[in-house]
Design a protein around this motif. Structure first.
Motif, PDB file in Angstrom:
ATOM      1  N   UNK A   1     -60.896  66.788  38.790  1.00 16.05           N
ATOM      2  CA  UNK A   1     -62.114  66.775  39.608  1.00 16.05           C
ATOM      3  C   UNK A   1     -62.715  68.174  39.647  1.00 16.05           C
ATOM      4  N   UNK A   2     -64.020  68.219  39.758  1.00 18.65           N
ATOM      5  CA  UNK A   2     -64.694  69.516  39.847  1.00 18.65           C
ATOM      6  C   UNK A   2     -64.423  70.137  41.215  1.00 18.65           C
ATOM      7  N   UNK A   3     -64.382  71.459  41.255  1.00 15.58           N
ATOM      8  CA  UNK A   3     -64.103  72.108  42.535  1.00 15.58           C
ATOM      9  C   UNK A   3     -65.311  72.014  43.437  1.00 15.58           C
ATOM     10  N   UNK A   4     -64.980  71.927  44.706  1.00 16.49           N
ATOM     11  CA  UNK A   4     -66.002  71.851  45.734  1.00 16.49           C
ATOM     12  C   UNK A   4     -65.661  72.971  46.711  1.00 16.49           C
ATOM     13  N   UNK A   5     -66.509  73.963  46.805  1.00 20.94           N
ATOM     14  CA  UNK A   5     -66.146  75.152  47.590  1.00 20.94           C
ATOM     15  C   UNK A   5     -65.888  74.820  49.054  1.00 20.94           C
ATOM     16  N   UNK A   6     -66.470  73.743  49.564  1.00 23.19           N
ATOM     17  CA  UNK A   6     -66.198  73.397  50.969  1.00 23.19           C
ATOM     18  C   UNK A   6     -64.738  72.982  51.177  1.00 23.19           C
TER      19      UNK A   6
ATOM     20  N   UNK B   1     -61.963  74.137  49.729  1.00 22.03           N
ATOM     21  CA  UNK B   1     -60.859  75.072  49.518  1.00 22.03           C
ATOM     22  C   UNK B   1     -61.109  76.406  50.203  1.00 22.03           C
ATOM     23  N   UNK B   2     -60.038  77.155  50.414  1.00 23.19           N
ATOM     24  CA  UNK B   2     -60.185  78.511  50.946  1.00 23.19           C
ATOM     25  C   UNK B   2     -61.126  79.288  50.049  1.00 23.19           C
ATOM     26  N   UNK B   3     -61.955  80.147  50.646  1.00 18.47           N
ATOM     27  CA  UNK B   3     -62.876  80.927  49.816  1.00 18.47           C
ATOM     28  C   UNK B   3     -62.146  81.765  48.764  1.00 18.47           C
ATOM     29  N   UNK B   4     -60.919  82.209  49.079  1.00 16.55           N
ATOM     30  CA  UNK B   4     -60.224  83.089  48.132  1.00 16.55           C
ATOM     31  C   UNK B   4     -59.730  82.341  46.902  1.00 16.55           C
ATOM     32  N   UNK B   5     -59.480  81.058  47.043  1.00 18.90           N
ATOM     33  CA  UNK B   5     -58.897  80.322  45.919  1.00 18.90           C
ATOM     34  C   UNK B   5     -59.987  79.775  44.990  1.00 18.90           C
ATOM     35  N   UNK B   6     -61.163  79.484  45.535  1.00 17.69           N
ATOM     36  CA  UNK B   6     -62.219  78.822  44.753  1.00 17.69           C
ATOM     37  C   UNK B   6     -62.557  79.491  43.429  1.00 17.69           C
ATOM     38  N   UNK B   7     -62.710  80.833  43.378  1.00 20.67           N
ATOM     39  CA  UNK B   7     -63.105  81.442  42.097  1.00 20.67           C
ATOM     40  C   UNK B   7     -62.067  81.257  40.999  1.00 20.67           C
ATOM     41  N   UNK B   8     -60.825  80.985  41.369  1.00 19.31           N
ATOM     42  CA  UNK B   8     -59.747  80.903  40.377  1.00 19.31           C
ATOM     43  C   UNK B   8     -59.407  79.468  40.005  1.00 19.31           C
ATOM     44  N   UNK B   9     -60.176  78.520  40.500  1.00 21.69           N
ATOM     45  CA  UNK B   9     -59.892  77.114  40.218  1.00 21.69           C
ATOM     46  C   UNK B   9     -60.705  76.610  39.045  1.00 21.69           C
ATOM     47  N   UNK B  10     -60.029  75.904  38.160  1.00 19.54           N
ATOM     48  CA  UNK B  10     -60.730  75.221  37.084  1.00 19.54           C
ATOM     49  C   UNK B  10     -61.136  73.832  37.574  1.00 19.54           C
ATOM     50  N   UNK B  11     -60.407  73.346  38.560  1.00 21.90           N
ATOM     51  CA  UNK B  11     -60.645  72.021  39.114  1.00 21.90           C
ATOM     52  C   UNK B  11     -59.389  71.606  39.861  1.00 21.90           C
ATOM     53  N   UNK B  12     -59.292  70.318  40.165  1.00 25.08           N
ATOM     54  CA  UNK B  12     -58.069  69.861  40.823  1.00 25.08           C
ATOM     55  C   UNK B  12     -57.786  68.417  40.435  1.00 25.08           C
ATOM     56  N   UNK B  13     -56.524  68.045  40.623  1.00 19.07           N
ATOM     57  CA  UNK B  13     -56.084  66.681  40.363  1.00 19.07           C
ATOM     58  C   UNK B  13     -55.625  66.074  41.684  1.00 19.07           C
ATOM     59  N   UNK B  14     -55.652  64.761  41.754  1.00 21.97           N
ATOM     60  CA  UNK B  14     -55.057  64.063  42.898  1.00 21.97           C
ATOM     61  C   UNK B  14     -53.852  63.321  42.335  1.00 21.97           C
ATOM     62  N   UNK B  15     -52.667  63.567  42.888  1.00 20.75           N
ATOM     63  CA  UNK B  15     -51.480  62.909  42.323  1.00 20.75           C
ATOM     64  C   UNK B  15     -51.262  61.533  42.954  1.00 20.75           C
ATOM     65  N   UNK B  16     -50.194  60.876  42.550  1.00 22.56           N
ATOM     66  CA  UNK B  16     -49.932  59.513  43.036  1.00 22.56           C
ATOM     67  C   UNK B  16     -49.731  59.456  44.541  1.00 22.56           C
ATOM     68  N   UNK B  17     -49.276  60.560  45.126  1.00 25.62           N
ATOM     69  CA  UNK B  17     -49.078  60.575  46.584  1.00 25.62           C
ATOM     70  C   UNK B  17     -50.347  61.026  47.309  1.00 25.62           C
ATOM     71  N   UNK B  18     -51.471  61.017  46.597  1.00 25.76           N
ATOM     72  CA  UNK B  18     -52.764  61.394  47.185  1.00 25.76           C
ATOM     73  C   UNK B  18     -52.830  62.869  47.581  1.00 25.76           C
ATOM     74  N   UNK B  19     -51.983  63.700  46.990  1.00 26.57           N
ATOM     75  CA  UNK B  19     -52.026  65.128  47.312  1.00 26.57           C
ATOM     76  C   UNK B  19     -52.884  65.841  46.278  1.00 26.57           C
ATOM     77  N   UNK B  20     -53.507  66.914  46.733  1.00 21.84           N
ATOM     78  CA  UNK B  20     -54.331  67.719  45.833  1.00 21.84           C
ATOM     79  C   UNK B  20     -53.429  68.669  45.051  1.00 21.84           C
ATOM     80  N   UNK B  21     -53.657  68.759  43.748  1.00 23.70           N
ATOM     81  CA  UNK B  21     -52.956  69.741  42.911  1.00 23.70           C
ATOM     82  C   UNK B  21     -54.017  70.669  42.344  1.00 23.70           C
ATOM     83  N   UNK B  22     -53.914  71.939  42.708  1.00 23.88           N
ATOM     84  CA  UNK B  22     -54.892  72.922  42.239  1.00 23.88           C
ATOM     85  C   UNK B  22     -54.661  73.217  40.765  1.00 23.88           C
TER      86      UNK B  22
END
Length: 157
Positions: free
Chosen positions: A112-117, A119-140
């Motif tokens: 999924x594309x990153x959405x700055x709202x 995530x923490x402001x500090x992490x956003x610039x370093x994210x390529x995107x994120x995945x949602x795993x089977x347990x519905x958790x976000x994986x950066x």
């Protein structure tokens, strides 16, 4: 077209999980904190220099860089840490993390594309995107190239 890619997964903070694509990882090794030479006048997330294969390798506290509480060198729990050595165009950078989880296949199409709202402001610039795993958790999904080229240490390597 093959969209599956191998990623190294590891913990961020107490509850979060992140991945970095294996194509940017040169090596993963255990580092003992007393072997890191501290360097003055550097951002607090930069722990110092480590002798890696006879080269001077900068080591960064990834959690501190991304806005998590920093690794406290005083605690015995973290006297040994895992270092993920990133490589991009002949430049290397070591990221210290508490724990490596696994190598996993993820489908780039499901990222999924990153959405700055979100995530923490500090992490956003370093994210390529994120995945949602089977347990519905976000994986950066961290962007190794952006991390290596970050202005925080760009002047030093």
């Amino acid at each position: 077209m093959e969209t599956q890619e191998k990623f190294l997964s590891f913990n961020l903070g107490v509850t979060d999980t992140a991945v970095i694509s294996l194509r940017h990882i040169a090596e993963v090794l255990q580092v003992s904190l007393p072997e890191i030479c501290g360097v003055p006048q550097m951002p607090s997330s930069v722990l110092g220099i480590y002798n890696w294969r006879g080269e001077m390798l900068w080591l960064v506290d990834l959690e501190a860089m991304l806005g998590y509480p920093p690794i406290s060198p005083g605690s015995n729990l973290v006297s040994k840490m895992m270092a993920i050595i990133l490589e991009n165009k002949g430049k290397y950078l070591g990221l210290l993390v508490r724990q490596i989880i696994d190598i996993e296949w993820l489908d780039a199409k499901e990222m999924k594309a990153t959405n700055t709202e979100l995530f923490y402001p500090k992490i956003s610039p370093f994210l390529e995107g994120y995945f949602i795993n089977d347990s519905e958790e976000i994986i950066f999904n961290l962007d190794a190239t952006t991390i290596i080229q970050s202005s925080a240490w760009g002047i030093h390597n």
